[in-house]
Design a protein around this motif. Structure first.
Motif, PDB file in Angstrom:
ATOM      1  N   GLU A   7      60.290  30.279 -21.069  1.00 18.76           N
ATOM      2  CA  GLU A   7      61.459  30.763 -20.438  1.00 18.76           C
ATOM      3  C   GLU A   7      61.396  32.239 -20.997  1.00 18.76           C
ATOM      4  OE1 GLU A   7      65.685  29.504 -19.601  1.00 18.76           O
ATOM      5  OE2 GLU A   7      66.155  30.756 -21.343  1.00 18.76           O
ATOM      6  N   THR A 124      73.245  27.087 -18.825  1.00 20.96           N
ATOM      7  CA  THR A 124      72.651  27.113 -20.201  1.00 20.96           C
ATOM      8  C   THR A 124      74.049  27.610 -21.143  1.00 20.96           C
ATOM      9  OG1 THR A 124      70.324  27.520 -19.406  1.00 20.96           O
ATOM     10  CG2 THR A 124      71.140  28.257 -21.936  1.00 20.96           C
ATOM     11  N   ARG A 151      71.404  22.864 -21.012  1.00 21.98           N
ATOM     12  CA  ARG A 151      70.788  23.112 -22.195  1.00 21.98           C
ATOM     13  C   ARG A 151      71.530  24.079 -23.090  1.00 21.98           C
ATOM     14  NH1 ARG A 151      68.274  25.709 -18.001  1.00 21.98           N
ATOM     15  NH2 ARG A 151      66.619  24.055 -17.863  1.00 21.98           N
ATOM     16  N   LEU A 153      70.916  27.069 -25.622  1.00 19.76           N
ATOM     17  CA  LEU A 153      69.919  28.355 -26.172  1.00 19.76           C
ATOM     18  C   LEU A 153      70.356  28.529 -27.763  1.00 19.76           C
ATOM     19  CD1 LEU A 153      67.774  30.335 -26.044  1.00 19.76           C
ATOM     20  CD2 LEU A 153      69.389  32.020 -25.281  1.00 19.76           C
ATOM     21  N   THR A 182      69.152  19.536 -23.115  1.00 18.45           N
ATOM     22  CA  THR A 182      68.054  20.286 -23.869  1.00 18.45           C
ATOM     23  C   THR A 182      68.576  21.393 -25.015  1.00 18.45           C
ATOM     24  OG1 THR A 182      66.693  20.218 -21.749  1.00 18.45           O
ATOM     25  CG2 THR A 182      65.983  21.806 -23.506  1.00 18.45           C
ATOM     26  N   LEU A 184      67.157  24.389 -26.849  1.00 15.50           N
ATOM     27  CA  LEU A 184      66.283  25.256 -26.361  1.00 15.50           C
ATOM     28  C   LEU A 184      66.288  26.484 -27.457  1.00 15.50           C
ATOM     29  CD1 LEU A 184      64.208  26.818 -24.064  1.00 15.50           C
ATOM     30  CD2 LEU A 184      66.238  27.889 -23.244  1.00 15.50           C
ATOM     31  N   GLU A 205      60.266  23.051 -24.171  1.00 13.12           N
ATOM     32  CA  GLU A 205      61.024  24.265 -23.588  1.00 13.12           C
ATOM     33  C   GLU A 205      61.153  25.293 -24.877  1.00 13.12           C
ATOM     34  OE1 GLU A 205      64.346  24.073 -21.083  1.00 13.12           O
ATOM     35  OE2 GLU A 205      63.592  22.177 -20.171  1.00 13.12           O
ATOM     36  N   VAL A 206      60.600  26.500 -24.620  1.00 15.52           N
ATOM     37  CA  VAL A 206      60.924  27.651 -25.716  1.00 15.52           C
ATOM     38  C   VAL A 206      61.460  29.019 -24.985  1.00 15.52           C
ATOM     39  CG1 VAL A 206      59.580  26.959 -27.537  1.00 15.52           C
ATOM     40  CG2 VAL A 206      58.450  28.344 -25.634  1.00 15.52           C
ATOM     41  N   HIS A 207      62.117  29.692 -25.573  1.00 12.86           N
ATOM     42  CA  HIS A 207      62.557  30.763 -25.019  1.00 12.86           C
ATOM     43  C   HIS A 207      62.280  32.255 -25.837  1.00 12.86           C
ATOM     44  CE1 HIS A 207      66.203  33.349 -23.303  1.00 12.86           C
ATOM     45  NE2 HIS A 207      66.015  33.956 -24.445  1.00 12.86           N
TER      46      HIS A 207
END
Length: 215
Positions: A7, A124, A151, A153, A182, A184, A205-207
């Motif tokens: 992401e 999110t 999710r 973050l 999730t 994240l 998943e990574v951001h």
């Protein structure tokens, strides 16, 4: 492991085409990254959706009226609600927001209003989560799960700390969430360490704003 979702945290439209070309497969769209991101303009959202849509890349839009803390008054919440409705009308895939009380707990009333307005969208809860005292974060996960949040973050600790120092706490959050939503990770994840961190945590998943190589 299934394909890693990278992401890309985009400040406005400028870097989106290159980021997607370089492997970003979801966009978090915001303005003012220097202050952690605020709501982008309608024009920016429209153009981002147009480009990303052609590439079948989902776009999550930040709903945040100002820099600073995540304790919002009634007027600020009204602004957020309006911005969210407008983003939804434009066809965004999801929205990103977070609201807290002065005590550091979730602002349940504000969140319920925004969540209701977000019906049909992915939600999110952003890094406001890291302002919640650690011992209360697990209960916060339960509340967010019950209210349909997709999710969270999180950096797993203060942004001033390297994300590598927060792996243990991130692992606890992921284990507790147990795929109900999730977790994240973000903040300090780059194209250089994304795969390693994803493997350590067993996540998909990574951001980050540097999650793909842009130069």
């Amino acid at each position: 492991m299934s394909k890693l979702i990278k992401e890309f945290c985009a400040e406005n439209y400028t870097d989106i085409p290159l980021a997607i070309h370089q492997g970003a497969n979801r966009i978090e769209l915001c303005d003012n990254l220097a202050v952690g991101g605020t709501t982008p303009s309608t024009g920016v959202i429209e153009e981002a959706l147009s480009y990303a849509g052609e590439k079948h890349i989902p776009v999550m839009v930040m709903i945040r009226p100002r820099k600073g803390d995540f304790i919002y008054n009634d007027i600020e919440l009204k602004i957020m609600h309006t911005d969210l409705i407008e983003a939804k009308k434009l066809g965004v895939d999801g929205v990103v927001f977070g609201c807290l009380t002065p005590s550091g707990w979730l602002d349940e009333e504000a969140l319920e209003t925004l969540i209701e307005a977000s019906e049909g969208l992915e939600i999110t809860f952003h890094m406001a989560f890291d302002q919640i005292p650690k011992e209360m974060q697990f209960t916060a996960i339960d509340w967010l799960v019950e209210h349909g949040v997709s999710r969270i973050l999180t950096h797993g600790g203060p942004l001033s700390t390297p994300i590598e120092e927060n792996i243990a706490h991130l692992a606890e959050l992921i284990h507790y969430a147990n795929q109900r939503l999730t977790i994240l990770p973000g903040g300090g994840i780059t194209y250089q360490n994304a795969e390693e961190i994803a493997n350590k945590l067993g996540i998909h998943e990574v951001h980050g704003s540097n999650i793909v190589k842009l130069d």
